[in-house]
Design an enzyme around this catalytic site. Structure first.
Site, short mmCIF file in Angstrom:
data_model
loop_
_atom_site.label_atom_id
_atom_site.label_comp_id
_atom_site.label_asym_id
_atom_site.label_seq_id
_atom_site.Cartn_x
_atom_site.Cartn_y
_atom_site.Cartn_z
N GLY A 46 53.19 8.74 62.17
CA GLY A 46 52.15 8.63 61.39
C GLY A 46 50.93 9.60 61.79
O GLY A 46 50.91 9.91 62.74
N GLN A 51 42.44 12.28 61.92
CA GLN A 51 43.23 12.90 63.08
C GLN A 51 43.20 14.32 62.81
O GLN A 51 43.50 15.22 63.87
CB GLN A 51 44.27 12.50 63.23
CG GLN A 51 44.40 11.03 63.80
CD GLN A 51 45.96 10.38 64.20
OE1 GLN A 51 46.52 10.18 63.05
NE2 GLN A 51 46.32 11.01 65.32
N CYS A 90 50.02 7.91 70.22
CA CYS A 90 49.19 8.52 69.31
C CYS A 90 49.13 9.96 69.37
O CYS A 90 49.13 10.36 70.45
CB CYS A 90 47.83 7.73 69.23
SG CYS A 90 46.77 8.48 68.11
N LEU A 91 49.11 10.62 68.43
CA LEU A 91 49.02 12.15 68.45
C LEU A 91 47.75 12.63 69.01
O LEU A 91 47.77 13.60 69.53
CB LEU A 91 49.55 12.81 66.93
CG LEU A 91 51.05 12.70 66.60
CD1 LEU A 91 50.89 13.03 65.30
CD2 LEU A 91 51.77 13.39 67.68
N HIS A 132 48.31 0.56 63.06
CA HIS A 132 47.82 1.92 63.83
C HIS A 132 46.94 2.88 63.20
O HIS A 132 46.03 3.10 63.33
CB HIS A 132 48.92 2.40 64.56
CG HIS A 132 48.66 3.56 65.19
ND1 HIS A 132 48.69 3.43 66.70
CD2 HIS A 132 48.17 4.79 65.14
CE1 HIS A 132 48.27 4.82 67.33
NE2 HIS A 132 47.85 5.40 66.25
N GLU A 133 47.66 3.37 61.90
CA GLU A 133 46.95 3.99 61.16
C GLU A 133 45.96 3.63 60.32
O GLU A 133 44.84 4.32 60.17
CB GLU A 133 48.05 4.80 60.12
CG GLU A 133 49.13 5.50 60.61
CD GLU A 133 48.96 6.36 61.69
OE1 GLU A 133 47.76 7.16 61.69
OE2 GLU A 133 49.84 6.57 62.76
N HIS A 136 42.78 3.77 62.52
CA HIS A 136 42.00 5.19 62.65
C HIS A 136 41.02 5.15 61.73
O HIS A 136 40.14 5.75 61.65
CB HIS A 136 43.09 6.30 62.29
CG HIS A 136 44.03 6.68 63.49
ND1 HIS A 136 43.24 7.24 64.71
CD2 HIS A 136 45.22 6.79 63.78
CE1 HIS A 136 44.13 7.64 65.39
NE2 HIS A 136 45.46 7.35 64.93
ZN ZN Z 1 47.06 7.28 66.11
#
Ligand code: ZN
Length: 156
Positions: A46, A51, A90-91, A132-133, A136
């Site tokens: 995701g 991000q 998380c990236l 999670h997304e 963000h």
């Molecule tokens: Zn994330």
């Protein structure tokens, strides 16, 4: 398509409340394409627009299930059910994992890239990823809400 630079924790854009998308135009669809390519290239499941430095309410998700690539524009979680604690990464927070409590099942309403209103009910990993997304988009990172954090090196 082109790869985008993934912002890391500490970047101010990751703390912002993102702006709703007003119109899905060619530029926005290009951004969705680039976000998906960036997510796949980084082996993520995701990626949210902040991000990649865009403070917009838009995420891409692919947990390698029957849904394939999901593009959620202006997503709103309208129902949550159950509760489960599981590991997340998380990236934007490389090499860190944490146990996070999430709803087991969620319903999310959103618009797709053709401006159609959609609704999706998901459970398990997909439900976790959606939560999670969506976090963000409100400037929240999983490390802010994890019950326990660990570095990748500590895994053995
Ligand atoms: Zn994330």
């Amino acid at each position: 398509m082109s790869l985008l630079d993934i912002k890391k924790a500490g970047a101010p854009v990751l703390k912002e409340i993102c702006t709703p998308v007003e119109r899905v135009d060619a530029r926005l669809r290009k951004l969705l394409d680039d976000m998906a390519e960036t997510m796949y290239s980084a082996d993520g499941v995701g990626l949210a627009a902040p991000q990649v430095g865009k403070s917009l309410r838009m995420v891409v998700i692919d947990v390698q299930d029957e849904h394939g690539l999901l593009e959620l524009i202006n997503p709103v979680i309208t129902a949550r059910e159950g509760s489960v604690i599981d590991s997340e990464g998380c990236l934007s927070v490389p090499k860190v994992f944490g146990d996070v409590e999430r709803a087991q099942c969620v319903t999310v309403e959103y618009i797709d890239r053709r401006s159609r209103r959609r609704s999706l009910t998901a459970e398990g990993l997909l439900a976790r990823c959606i939560q999670h997304e969506c976090d963000h988009l409100d400037g929240k990172l999983f490390i802010d809400i994890a019950v326990r954090l660990r570095k990748e090196e500590d895994k053995e």
